[in-house]
Design a protein around this motif. Structure first.
Motif: not given
Ligand SMILES: *Cc1c(COP(=O)(O)O)cnc(C)c1O
Length: 455
Positions: A128-136, A386-392, A440-444
């Motif tokens: 969650g913290n990595i993705e929130a920074s924009g990294a993968m 299950g939910r990917q950063p692109n919403g899939q 659902e919320a956007d993250t976690m």
């Protein structure tokens, strides 16, 4: 002696409240089938997490009285720092209020768009913290780690060939290489000392810092002592020191193997990086001699670190899981084997194979455990991942239900009760249906999403 007893006696108790099945069914409806929404008074045996839920020792409670609450330069910080450095020889110790704060600080510096961070398996807050920074965030655990039935002794190991290939391909965009001990998301499975050292070597070959997410370092060291050739006669503390000696930093939640109810730290060897982390710390957590903690918390952790490496404790701790897994296995349940460190994991995809992975079989089982026995567990599967950063929506690698055991909190009769509840569920599981997520919320999302039962 064959019987491994709880290596403590009980000095203070907390009553737990019995509820009826009808009451529990109502609570499930009220909370939209999300167990994070339950009041803990309505839970009989709470195995939601082992995080911050353990019992402190009398020595820890005594140490808390010594807590010095000075804003700057508290001797409690000195004791905290010394206790950590006794086991993990890092230059800079930065206290934080819990593990994810260490992650947030670290990735505010090392993360960012275009960056890639490998790990055996990222824990959900790390990802969650990595993705929130924009990294993968990428998971490179060995294949056996994704196979619930594999008996590999170190199912948390990094796939070294995959990591090497990853570094050749993406190396320039990698700010650090991580390993999580034990591998929480992947089943509480250990990582061998040899694998930790080999991972460090690859990171260093490519000139990158190696960071250990050390939340369950003592449990991991116990497994190394039991299972790794040449380690049987070494002390837990020595094994722990070896694990961290090859790393350039660590993130830690003291709510796990710090034996505390709150707390954590970020440790680093690089002075420059540590300075930037402390600046960030002052902005978000507090002055560098207390982080987000009270002086008494620092004391509880310092004392906890001397108790967590006790072999009698670790033997009892790991034995609890083995005991439950052996009995569930005999009942025909697909359990993740061998036993992990802090939790028992059930393969819900297999046990409730009539429910589609995106119908969340793990959530169905977790709700069943509460409905039948008042036991609170946690889905670790497609709801969480299950939910990917692109919403899939892509089904997770495994649909697990985790029964995480608070440290020094429950006894063998609680374990026997849990086993009996599974026996009851086996009788009626064909009637279980899956869920859909209604909100659902956007993250976690797993912490707060609302479910609707499928017909
Ligand atoms: C719990 C945990 C974290 C996060 O720590 P918190 O104290 O809950 O913020 C990070 N990594 C792992 C492996 C964990 O188990």
């Amino acid at each position: 002696m064959k019987t491994i007893i709880e290596p403590f006696r009980i000095k203070s108790v907390e009553p737990i409240r019995m509820t009826t099945r009808a009451e529990r069914e109502e609570k499930l409806r009220d909370t939209h089938y999300n167990l994070f929404g339950l009041r803990s008074e309505d839970v009989l045996i709470d195995l939601l997490t082992d995080s911050g839920t353990g019992a402190m020792s009398s020595q820890q409670w005594a140490a808390m009285m010594r807590g010095d609450e000075s804003y700057a330069g508290s001797p409690s910080f000195e004791r905290f720092k010394a206790a950590i450095q006794n086991l993990m020889p890092f230059e800079h110790i930065i206290p934080v209020h819990q593990g994810r704060a260490a992650e947030a600080i670290l990735f505010s510096i090392l993360g960012g768009k275009g960056r890639n961070i490998p790990n055996n398996t990222h824990f959900d807050t790390t990802r969650g913290n990595i993705e929130a920074s924009g990294a993968m965030a990428h998971d490179l655990v060995i294949d056996e780690g994704r196979d619930p039935a594999s008996l590999h002794p170190f199912k948390g190991n990094m796939d070294l060939a995959k990591l090497h290939e990853y570094m050749c391909e993406k190396g320039d965009s990698v700010p650090c290489v991580m390993t999580t001990i034990t591998n929480n998301a992947g089943g509480g499975q250990p990582v061998s000392l040899e694998n930790i050292q080999a991972t460090a070597k690859i990171a260093h070959e490519f000139g990158k810092p190696f960071i250990i997410d050390g939340c369950r370092f003592a449990e991991n060291a116990w497994f190394i002592k039991q299972r790794e050739p040449g380690q049987a006669d070494r002390s837990i503390s020595d094994i722990v020191r070896d694990c961290f000696a090859c790393a350039d930093g660590m993130t830690m939640s003291a709510k796990k193997d710090g034996f505390a109810n709150i707390g954590g730290w970020l440790a680093l060897n690089d002075g420059d990086l540590a300075d930037r982390a402390r600046n960030r710390l002052i902005q978000t957590e507090g002055f560098p001699t207390y982080g987000g903690l009270a002086g008494r918390d620092l004391e509880a952790i310092a004392q906890g670190l001397t108790e967590i490496v006790d072999e009698e404790y670790l033997r009892y701790r790991i034995r609890t899981n083995e005991y439950i897994i052996t009995k569930l296995d005999a009942l025909g349940l697909p359990v993740v084997k061998p036993a992990g460190g802090h939790a028992v994991f059930i393969d819900a995809r297999q046990w409730l194979s009539h429910i589609d992975p995106l119908g969340f079989p793990g959530q169905a089982l977790a709700c069943g455990l509460y409905k039948t026995g008042g036991i609170r567990s946690c889905e670790i599967g497609s709801v969480m991942f299950g939910r990917q950063p692109n919403g899939q929506e892509i089904p997770a690698a495994m649909e697990l239900v985790r029964l995480a055991f608070p440290r020094r909190t429950y006894t063998q009769s609680h374990a026997d009760y849990i086993i009996e509840v599974f026996g009851e569920i086996a009788e009626e599981k064909q009637s279980y249906r899956g869920f859909r997520i209604a909100w659902e919320a956007d993250t976690m999302r797993h912490f707060s999403c609302r479910f609707e039962p499928l017909k």
